[in-house]
Design a protein around this motif. Structure first.
Motif, PDB file in Angstrom:
ATOM      1  N   LEU A 217       0.939  -1.203  -0.125  1.00 26.94           N
ATOM      2  CA  LEU A 217       0.034  -0.055  -0.079  1.00 26.94           C
ATOM      3  C   LEU A 217       0.905   1.304   0.102  1.00 26.94           C
ATOM      4  O   LEU A 217       0.052   2.201   0.017  1.00 26.94           O
ATOM      5  CB  LEU A 217      -0.824  -0.103   1.260  1.00 26.94           C
ATOM      6  N   LEU A 218       2.236   1.139   0.169  1.00 25.58           N
ATOM      7  CA  LEU A 218       2.804   2.212   0.309  1.00 25.58           C
ATOM      8  C   LEU A 218       3.529   2.945  -1.171  1.00 25.58           C
ATOM      9  O   LEU A 218       4.426   3.891  -1.008  1.00 25.58           O
ATOM     10  CB  LEU A 218       4.231   2.013   1.099  1.00 25.58           C
ATOM     11  N   HIS A 219       3.496   2.073  -2.168  1.00 27.96           N
ATOM     12  CA  HIS A 219       4.023   2.710  -3.438  1.00 27.96           C
ATOM     13  C   HIS A 219       3.114   2.880  -4.517  1.00 27.96           C
ATOM     14  O   HIS A 219       3.494   3.266  -5.640  1.00 27.96           O
ATOM     15  CB  HIS A 219       4.756   1.328  -3.893  1.00 27.96           C
ATOM     16  N   THR A 220       1.834   3.528  -4.064  1.00 24.50           N
ATOM     17  CA  THR A 220       0.794   3.711  -5.139  1.00 24.50           C
ATOM     18  C   THR A 220       0.192   5.054  -4.690  1.00 24.50           C
ATOM     19  O   THR A 220      -0.496   5.278  -3.798  1.00 24.50           O
ATOM     20  CB  THR A 220      -0.320   2.711  -5.238  1.00 24.50           C
ATOM     21  N   GLY A 221       0.687   6.276  -5.556  1.00 24.93           N
ATOM     22  CA  GLY A 221       0.393   7.503  -5.346  1.00 24.93           C
ATOM     23  C   GLY A 221      -1.304   7.581  -5.411  1.00 24.93           C
ATOM     24  O   GLY A 221      -1.703   8.567  -4.494  1.00 24.93           O
ATOM     25  N   PHE A 222      -2.068   6.995  -5.944  1.00 22.54           N
ATOM     26  CA  PHE A 222      -3.453   7.069  -6.267  1.00 22.54           C
ATOM     27  C   PHE A 222      -3.982   6.866  -4.754  1.00 22.54           C
ATOM     28  O   PHE A 222      -4.834   7.499  -4.418  1.00 22.54           O
ATOM     29  CB  PHE A 222      -4.073   6.222  -7.209  1.00 22.54           C
ATOM     30  N   LEU A 223      -3.424   5.861  -3.964  1.00 22.85           N
ATOM     31  CA  LEU A 223      -4.004   5.510  -2.577  1.00 22.85           C
ATOM     32  C   LEU A 223      -3.660   6.502  -1.836  1.00 22.85           C
ATOM     33  O   LEU A 223      -4.690   6.857  -0.848  1.00 22.85           O
ATOM     34  CB  LEU A 223      -3.142   4.223  -2.143  1.00 22.85           C
ATOM     35  N   TYR A 224      -2.575   7.346  -1.861  1.00 25.05           N
ATOM     36  CA  TYR A 224      -2.676   8.435  -0.975  1.00 25.05           C
ATOM     37  C   TYR A 224      -3.447   9.509  -1.234  1.00 25.05           C
ATOM     38  O   TYR A 224      -3.775  10.310  -0.447  1.00 25.05           O
ATOM     39  CB  TYR A 224      -1.044   9.128  -1.155  1.00 25.05           C
ATOM     40  N   ARG A 225      -3.894   9.842  -2.489  1.00 22.63           N
ATOM     41  CA  ARG A 225      -4.988  10.681  -2.752  1.00 22.63           C
ATOM     42  C   ARG A 225      -6.245  10.441  -2.204  1.00 22.63           C
ATOM     43  O   ARG A 225      -6.743  11.257  -1.952  1.00 22.63           O
ATOM     44  CB  ARG A 225      -4.931  10.555  -4.349  1.00 22.63           C
ATOM     45  N   VAL A 226      -6.660   9.051  -2.151  1.00 20.98           N
ATOM     46  CA  VAL A 226      -7.726   8.706  -1.767  1.00 20.98           C
ATOM     47  C   VAL A 226      -7.858   9.081  -0.215  1.00 20.98           C
ATOM     48  O   VAL A 226      -8.685   9.702   0.223  1.00 20.98           O
ATOM     49  CB  VAL A 226      -8.239   7.115  -2.022  1.00 20.98           C
ATOM     50  N   THR A 227      -6.740   8.593   0.477  1.00 22.79           N
ATOM     51  CA  THR A 227      -6.888   9.001   2.125  1.00 22.79           C
ATOM     52  C   THR A 227      -6.718  10.219   2.316  1.00 22.79           C
ATOM     53  O   THR A 227      -7.138  10.600   3.473  1.00 22.79           O
ATOM     54  CB  THR A 227      -5.505   8.095   2.527  1.00 22.79           C
ATOM     55  N   LEU A 228      -5.863  11.256   1.270  1.00 16.42           N
ATOM     56  CA  LEU A 228      -6.011  12.605   1.559  1.00 16.42           C
ATOM     57  C   LEU A 228      -7.144  13.339   1.510  1.00 16.42           C
ATOM     58  O   LEU A 228      -7.805  14.075   2.359  1.00 16.42           O
ATOM     59  CB  LEU A 228      -4.971  13.117   0.871  1.00 16.42           C
ATOM     60  N   LEU A 229      -8.126  12.910   0.486  1.00 15.33           N
ATOM     61  CA  LEU A 229      -9.397  13.480   0.264  1.00 15.33           C
ATOM     62  C   LEU A 229     -10.296  12.811   1.294  1.00 15.33           C
ATOM     63  O   LEU A 229     -11.013  13.666   2.038  1.00 15.33           O
ATOM     64  CB  LEU A 229      -9.873  13.054  -1.011  1.00 15.33           C
ATOM     65  N   ARG A 230     -10.260  11.646   1.334  1.00 15.72           N
ATOM     66  CA  ARG A 230     -11.043  11.104   2.401  1.00 15.72           C
ATOM     67  C   ARG A 230     -10.951  11.330   3.760  1.00 15.72           C
ATOM     68  O   ARG A 230     -12.084  11.408   4.554  1.00 15.72           O
ATOM     69  CB  ARG A 230     -11.368   9.357   2.243  1.00 15.72           C
ATOM     70  N   GLY A 231      -9.826  11.177   4.160  1.00  9.85           N
ATOM     71  CA  GLY A 231      -9.515  11.328   5.622  1.00  9.85           C
ATOM     72  C   GLY A 231      -9.243  12.622   6.316  1.00  9.85           C
ATOM     73  O   GLY A 231      -9.339  13.126   7.247  1.00  9.85           O
ATOM     74  N   ILE A 232      -8.838  13.643   5.360  1.00 13.09           N
ATOM     75  CA  ILE A 232      -8.322  14.655   5.745  1.00 13.09           C
ATOM     76  C   ILE A 232      -9.260  16.160   5.253  1.00 13.09           C
ATOM     77  O   ILE A 232      -9.894  16.860   5.938  1.00 13.09           O
ATOM     78  CB  ILE A 232      -7.071  15.162   5.667  1.00 13.09           C
ATOM     79  N   LEU A 233      -9.011  16.116   3.913  1.00 11.24           N
ATOM     80  CA  LEU A 233      -9.534  17.586   3.190  1.00 11.24           C
ATOM     81  C   LEU A 233     -11.014  17.590   3.291  1.00 11.24           C
ATOM     82  O   LEU A 233     -11.389  18.541   3.610  1.00 11.24           O
ATOM     83  CB  LEU A 233      -9.151  17.329   1.573  1.00 11.24           C
TER      84      LEU A 233
END
Length: 309
Positions: A217-233
């Motif tokens: 899960l640490l090497h896919t930028g798309f996943l960080y985008r999902v978490t940034l939007l869903r969990g923070i922004l």
């Protein structure tokens, strides 16, 4: 709500997730067990929890609050879907990636995460009513719009909305509206059985985390985008809007709790059924759920500061 009380409740939630994680990693909880528990919770325990939520006395404003919550959350889902479309356009996502982004970043986990959090922080009865309305608004948007992203041309089917949980939610609202109460033995049964929902739902989250390959899960930028939007922004933007609206802090807290939940798992199920970026959808749900161990406590503590009860 006092900081110490809120921190203590978050700790209890974390320990219940940890119990499921340990159970899965140690082999006590098998994959077939987690599937059985998921169905058991959604089809049997959760309806009992909804019916138990009708036993709220002396709070006539609760039904109005539930209606406001439904409308505002539906508006949130529409708005976050629009922001996901903008994000996908900027990143030149394929239609499949856009579907996954909307299904995970715009749609929170109202059931396995939202219900336990609402019950822990708002009280079982009020939390159940709020979570029930959150799941209802989720279903309306998911099965009228999101499902069409995974199944282009899919027609809306009424039977999709006829589930044990939705039926129990409608029954709960009717009982609240007319002021009726279930017979005492039935009410006690629903309360007792429904009381198992919160810890079991959080244990299922722990099992999901145990089944995830964290390193992958640490090497896919798309996943960080999902978490940034869903969990923070998205939670921060929604909490700012709530701060500007003339609402009481209990309702603001309930709405903030739902807004900060990690990605809902239904998108991963639908992606697998349709063959639309199934691996990516599962990874997005897992990534968001892993990161909830940081994002959810942070957002809840901020909620407690902004909307003290």
């Amino acid at each position: 709500m006092a900081f110490g009380v809120l921190a203590g409740q978050i700790t209890v939630i974390f320990l219940e997730v940890l119990l499921g994680y340990v159970g899965a990693r140690s082999g006590i909880i098998k994959d077939r067990d987690s599937k059985f528990l998921s169905d058991f919770i959604m089809k049997l325990l959760l309806p009992c929890t909804m019916l138990a939520g009708a036993a709220v006395d002396g709070e006539p404003e609760l039904l109005t609050q539930a209606g406001v919550l439904f409308v505002l959350l539906l508006a949130l889902f529409v708005a976050t879907t629009g922001l996901c479309r903008l994000s996908s356009w900027l990143h030149h996502d394929t239609p499949g990636k856009y579907a996954v982004l909307v299904g995970t970043a715009a749609m929170p986990n109202c059931g396995f995460i939202g219900l336990p959090l609402c019950s822990a922080l708002l009280g079982t009865a009020r939390g159940t009513v709020f979570a029930g309305m959150a799941m209802a608004s989720y279903n309306v948007w998911f099965f009228t719009y999101v499902v069409c992203l995974f199944r282009p041309g899919e027609k809306i089917r009424l039977k999709t909305f006829i589930t044990p949980t939705n039926i129990a939610t409608v029954a709960m609202l009717v009982l609240l509206a007319i002021g009726w109460r279930l017979p005492a033995p039935v009410q006690q049964f629903c309360s007792t059985v429904g009381g198992c929902t919160t810890p079991l739902a959080l244990m299922i989250v722990g099992v999901l985390l145990a089944d995830s390959d964290i390193r992958a899960l640490l090497h896919t930028g798309f996943l960080y985008r999902v978490t940034l939007l869903r969990g923070i922004l998205f939670p921060l933007l929604f909490m700012l809007l709530l701060w500007l609206l003339p609402l009481d802090n209990v309702l603001r807290t309930g709405l903030s709790i739902i807004a900060c939940c990690p990605a809902g798992s239904l998108a991963a199920v639908l992606a697998k059924q349709t063959g639309t970026e199934a691996t990516l959808a599962s990874q997005a749900v897992a990534h968001s759920t892993v990161c909830m161990l940081v994002t959810v406590p942070a957002m809840l503590l901020l909620t407690g500061v902004m909307f003290p009860m």
